[in-house]
Design a protein around this motif. Structure first.
Motif, mmCIF file in Angstrom:
data_model
loop_
_atom_site.group_PDB
_atom_site.id
_atom_site.type_symbol
_atom_site.label_atom_id
_atom_site.label_comp_id
_atom_site.label_asym_id
_atom_site.label_seq_id
_atom_site.Cartn_x
_atom_site.Cartn_y
_atom_site.Cartn_z
ATOM 1 N N ASN A 118 0.846 -1.197 0.000
ATOM 2 C CA ASN A 118 0.000 0.000 0.000
ATOM 3 C C ASN A 118 0.881 1.247 0.000
ATOM 4 O O ASN A 118 1.375 1.653 1.037
ATOM 5 C CB ASN A 118 -0.913 -0.042 1.223
ATOM 6 C CG ASN A 118 -1.834 1.149 1.337
ATOM 7 O OD1 ASN A 118 -2.216 1.549 2.435
ATOM 8 N ND2 ASN A 118 -2.225 1.747 0.227
ATOM 9 N N SER A 119 1.093 1.836 -1.183
ATOM 10 C CA SER A 119 1.876 3.066 -1.304
ATOM 11 C C SER A 119 1.248 3.965 -2.355
ATOM 12 O O SER A 119 0.327 3.556 -3.072
ATOM 13 C CB SER A 119 3.329 2.755 -1.693
ATOM 14 O OG SER A 119 4.070 2.313 -0.578
ATOM 15 N N LYS A 120 1.766 5.179 -2.451
ATOM 16 C CA LYS A 120 1.217 6.151 -3.397
ATOM 17 C C LYS A 120 1.386 5.680 -4.840
ATOM 18 O O LYS A 120 2.254 4.875 -5.148
ATOM 19 C CB LYS A 120 1.914 7.503 -3.212
ATOM 20 C CG LYS A 120 1.688 8.145 -1.858
ATOM 21 C CD LYS A 120 2.493 9.435 -1.732
ATOM 22 C CE LYS A 120 2.323 10.058 -0.346
ATOM 23 N NZ LYS A 120 3.161 11.275 -0.178
ATOM 24 N N SER A 121 0.548 6.226 -5.710
ATOM 25 C CA SER A 121 0.665 5.922 -7.138
ATOM 26 C C SER A 121 2.039 6.334 -7.632
ATOM 27 O O SER A 121 2.541 7.403 -7.296
ATOM 28 C CB SER A 121 -0.411 6.667 -7.923
ATOM 29 O OG SER A 121 -1.697 6.215 -7.556
ATOM 30 N N GLY A 122 2.654 5.459 -8.429
ATOM 31 C CA GLY A 122 3.972 5.755 -8.977
ATOM 32 C C GLY A 122 5.120 5.294 -8.106
ATOM 33 O O GLY A 122 6.289 5.428 -8.495
ATOM 34 N N ALA A 123 4.816 4.721 -6.923
ATOM 35 C CA ALA A 123 5.893 4.282 -6.022
ATOM 36 C C ALA A 123 6.529 2.974 -6.479
ATOM 37 O O ALA A 123 7.593 2.600 -5.990
ATOM 38 C CB ALA A 123 5.360 4.133 -4.597
ATOM 39 N N GLY A 124 5.887 2.273 -7.401
ATOM 40 C CA GLY A 124 6.470 1.032 -7.923
ATOM 41 C C GLY A 124 5.919 -0.227 -7.275
ATOM 42 O O GLY A 124 6.573 -1.268 -7.290
ATOM 43 N N LYS A 125 4.709 -0.159 -6.731
ATOM 44 C CA LYS A 125 4.123 -1.318 -6.037
ATOM 45 C C LYS A 125 4.030 -2.539 -6.952
ATOM 46 O O LYS A 125 4.472 -3.636 -6.596
ATOM 47 C CB LYS A 125 2.715 -0.960 -5.532
ATOM 48 C CG LYS A 125 2.645 0.216 -4.590
ATOM 49 C CD LYS A 125 1.237 0.514 -4.175
ATOM 50 C CE LYS A 125 0.366 0.961 -5.324
ATOM 51 N NZ LYS A 125 0.799 2.239 -5.914
ATOM 52 N N ASP A 126 3.441 -2.334 -8.134
ATOM 53 C CA ASP A 126 3.251 -3.456 -9.051
ATOM 54 C C ASP A 126 4.597 -3.980 -9.556
ATOM 55 O O ASP A 126 4.802 -5.191 -9.673
ATOM 56 C CB ASP A 126 2.388 -3.029 -10.244
ATOM 57 C CG ASP A 126 0.964 -2.667 -9.829
ATOM 58 O OD1 ASP A 126 0.625 -2.878 -8.648
ATOM 59 O OD2 ASP A 126 0.204 -2.181 -10.687
ATOM 60 N N HIS A 127 5.524 -3.069 -9.850
ATOM 61 C CA HIS A 127 6.843 -3.462 -10.355
ATOM 62 C C HIS A 127 7.589 -4.332 -9.345
ATOM 63 O O HIS A 127 8.120 -5.401 -9.697
ATOM 64 C CB HIS A 127 7.663 -2.204 -10.667
ATOM 65 C CG HIS A 127 9.083 -2.500 -11.041
ATOM 66 N ND1 HIS A 127 9.450 -2.942 -12.287
ATOM 67 C CD2 HIS A 127 10.238 -2.427 -10.304
ATOM 68 C CE1 HIS A 127 10.760 -3.129 -12.319
ATOM 69 N NE2 HIS A 127 11.264 -2.821 -11.132
ATOM 70 N N VAL A 128 7.618 -3.900 -8.104
ATOM 71 C CA VAL A 128 8.337 -4.654 -7.072
ATOM 72 C C VAL A 128 7.671 -6.004 -6.848
ATOM 73 O O VAL A 128 8.345 -7.048 -6.808
ATOM 74 C CB VAL A 128 8.393 -3.853 -5.750
ATOM 75 C CG1 VAL A 128 8.958 -4.717 -4.624
ATOM 76 C CG2 VAL A 128 9.240 -2.595 -5.924
ATOM 77 N N THR A 129 6.352 -6.004 -6.709
ATOM 78 C CA THR A 129 5.638 -7.251 -6.427
ATOM 79 C C THR A 129 5.821 -8.263 -7.551
ATOM 80 O O THR A 129 6.171 -9.431 -7.307
ATOM 81 C CB THR A 129 4.132 -6.973 -6.223
ATOM 82 O OG1 THR A 129 3.965 -6.024 -5.176
ATOM 83 C CG2 THR A 129 3.390 -8.256 -5.867
ATOM 84 N N LYS A 130 5.606 -7.842 -8.782
ATOM 85 C CA LYS A 130 5.722 -8.769 -9.915
ATOM 86 C C LYS A 130 7.128 -9.337 -10.045
ATOM 87 O O LYS A 130 7.303 -10.531 -10.325
ATOM 88 C CB LYS A 130 5.323 -8.062 -11.221
ATOM 89 C CG LYS A 130 3.833 -7.835 -11.374
ATOM 90 C CD LYS A 130 3.460 -7.402 -12.790
ATOM 91 C CE LYS A 130 4.017 -6.036 -13.118
ATOM 92 N NZ LYS A 130 3.535 -5.559 -14.446
ATOM 93 N N ASN A 131 8.138 -8.501 -9.823
ATOM 94 C CA ASN A 131 9.506 -8.973 -10.024
ATOM 95 C C ASN A 131 10.015 -9.831 -8.878
ATOM 96 O O ASN A 131 10.924 -10.643 -9.081
ATOM 97 C CB ASN A 131 10.428 -7.784 -10.287
ATOM 98 C CG ASN A 131 10.307 -7.278 -11.709
ATOM 99 O OD1 ASN A 131 10.655 -7.979 -12.656
ATOM 100 N ND2 ASN A 131 9.786 -6.072 -11.870
ATOM 101 N N VAL A 132 9.461 -9.686 -7.690
ATOM 102 C CA VAL A 132 9.780 -10.644 -6.629
ATOM 103 C C VAL A 132 9.145 -11.989 -6.967
ATOM 104 O O VAL A 132 9.796 -13.044 -6.870
ATOM 105 C CB VAL A 132 9.270 -10.154 -5.259
ATOM 106 C CG1 VAL A 132 9.385 -11.278 -4.220
ATOM 107 C CG2 VAL A 132 10.070 -8.943 -4.786
ATOM 108 N N LEU A 133 7.902 -11.976 -7.400
ATOM 109 C CA LEU A 133 7.184 -13.227 -7.652
ATOM 110 C C LEU A 133 7.720 -13.974 -8.872
ATOM 111 O O LEU A 133 7.497 -15.177 -9.005
ATOM 112 C CB LEU A 133 5.692 -12.945 -7.819
ATOM 113 C CG LEU A 133 5.000 -12.330 -6.592
ATOM 114 C CD1 LEU A 133 3.505 -12.209 -6.827
ATOM 115 C CD2 LEU A 133 5.281 -13.137 -5.323
#
Length: 506
Positions: free
Chosen positions: A148-163
């Motif tokens: 849960n972070s602000k838009s543009g913080a990279g939430k989807d990028h970090v999550t997808k690349n860990v998985l």
């Protein structure tokens, strides 16, 4: 599937069965089925596993099995060909070496550097939660996480690349999914189960976050009731995945908050600069780094295991008792320990019942996600909006709802009282009614309750506090330097489960 004939010694079957399944990905399922069918109370194959690993025998004996089958007139068929993919569960020498490396987690974290800039604690927290997929005896609701972070913080990028480091067949990622789609996803598929799978929902809406169908994925629910052609029908959700969601504007209800720890990414200027620099370097070199195949393949060879924590009682007094949420969070801490032990299963002892025995190193690893998702001494999960509102409350100290509203434009005016009351319920604010000359009715005044976040103790901290080495059991587990009687395989003598006799099915 068959009960062995009465009066026969079982050593022929058990000896050869151990050789066949020792390296199979579904070893535990086959073993459980066999022991139940034969009414075994203990793991009678464990001695044979140890004999194989000690080099006393390394191959299946087709002659023994053929004679046994003929003597007992057991029907069988011979499979002409063995599919190539059936050998995919056998770890290679390089994969075994990797899984037995004491710096296993550090190696994986270094691998994340290829695709993720910084975010060390966040990416390890996501990864350790993901390792919950290997644990068979965890509490169902433990492995859920909201980024849960602000838009543009990279939430989807970090999550997808860990998985991406996990086997792709076990990871299900969707963006902007609807409650209806979630309800019917894999419904009716006979052999489908969410057990051992990872579900990642990116940019999830509040509608989905708080819907009944999603609650089933977060807890131990089984059926979702929907209306089809004006008739209520139950849709079964089979199994429980590890769940990740990302959101910038979540407003979870209390039920969702209890089941979803919240993790925030680094939103500092320094992190932004580091990301820009990494993007520039990648653009200049024109390269896209991929994860080491040995690592991703090795993780696919890990077994789904049960874990025991011999030092669990030593942790009881180290965490707060003041809030009911700790009943959930303490259990989650224990399951984080189990996730670490499952990751390090090639380096942990196995007891006579087949349980992996966690070490105190697993506790220190479990601190990573617990610390990252802890924003207050009571360990109550708070969304980013709640944390921001609480920070504004701290600045004002004492205030009314009307006075805080201009400082919290992210909260709808009609929802300010509800937001403040939630914080008060959890002990972050106190309030009292106060007479005001400017108001006909008494005004509720809120007071920020100051608190200090203390660091979650390391295992050494706990030992120093106790003035000893912990429980008697843990004195032994502290000596744990890796498996000696299970999966300590010399690659040259490693048996192949694909032997001539593997074609027999009965």
């Amino acid at each position: 599937n068959n009960k062995l004939p009465p009066g026969n010694r079982h050593f022929i079957i058990e000896k050869n069965l151990a050789a066949l399944i020792i390296h199979r990905a579904d070893r535990e399922q086959i073993l459980d089925q066999y022991l139940r069918q034969q009414n075994r109370k203990t793991n009678t194959l464990r001695t044979w596993f140890n004999s194989i690993l000690n080099g006393q025998f390394t191959e299946v004996s087709p002659g023994e099995l053929v004679n046994y089958i003929k003597t007992n007139q057991i029907p069988y068929t011979i499979v002409d060909e063995v599919k190539k993919e059936e050998t995919s569960f056998i770890p290679t020498e390089a994969e075994i070496e990797f899984l037995k490396d004491p710096e296993l987690l550090e190696l994986i974290d270094s691998e994340f550097d290829k695709k993720i800039v910084g975010e060390k604690e966040s990416r390890l927290s996501i990864f350790i939660n993901g390792c919950g997929k290997y644990v068979r005896n965890a509490k169902i609701s433990s492995y859920n996480l909201c980024i849960n972070s602000k838009s543009g913080a990279g939430k989807d990028h970090v999550t997808k690349n860990v998985l991406k480091i996990f086997p792709s067949s076990d990871v299900n990622i969707r963006s902007r999914i609807s409650p209806t789609t979630l309800t019917y996803w894999h419904a009716g598929e006979k052999d489908w189960t969410w057990n051992g799978k990872i579900l990642s929902l990116l940019d999830i809406s509040n509608t989905v976050l708080n819907c009944d169908a999603f609650k089933l994925f977060l807890s131990d629910g089984t059926f979702s009731t929907v209306v089809i052609d004006q008739k209520a029908q139950d849709i079964e959700v089979k199994g429980k995945p590890v769940v990740f969601v990302t959101t910038a504007s979540a407003s979870p209800n209390n039920e969702a908050l209890r089941r979803l720890p919240f993790l925030e990414l680094d939103e500092t200027i320094d992190q932004t600069k580091a990301i820009k620099k990494a993007q520039a370097v990648a653009a200049a070199n024109g390269i896209s780094l991929k994860y080491d195949k040995t690592i991703t393949e090795a993780l696919s060879k890990l077994q789904h295991v049960k874990v025991k924590i011999p030092f669990a009682e030593d942790l009881v007094d180290e965490f707060p008792d003041e809030h009911l949420i700790m009943r959930t969070h303490f259990s989650r801490l224990l399951d984080y320990i189990k996730a670490s032990a499952a990751l390090f299963q090639y380096q942990r002892d196995i007891d006579e019942d087949g349980f992996v025995i966690a070490s105190t190193k697993d506790y220190d690893i479990a601190r990573i996600p617990l610390k990252k998702t802890t924003s207050n001494p009571m360990m109550i999960p708070l969304s980013q909006k709640q944390k921001t509102l609480l920070a504004e409350c701290k600045k004002l100290g004492r205030f009314s709802a009307k006075q805080i509203a201009p400082h919290a434009p992210f909260v709808a005016t009609s929802k300010v009282y509800d937001a403040l009351n939630k914080l008060q319920e959890n002990g972050f604010l106190s309030s009292e009614l106060e007479e005001k000359d400017s108001s006909i009715r008494p005004v509720r005044m809120y007071q920020y309750v100051a608190f200090e976040i203390k660091d979650i103790p390391t295992w050494n901290d706990i030992c120093r506090k106790k003035g000893n080495k912990g429980s008697k059991e843990n004195k032994e587990i502290r000596k744990n330097k890796g498996i000696k009687d299970f999966l300590e395989v010399n690659h040259d003598s490693m048996i192949s489960p694909i032997s001539p006799i593997s074609g027999f099915v009965y």
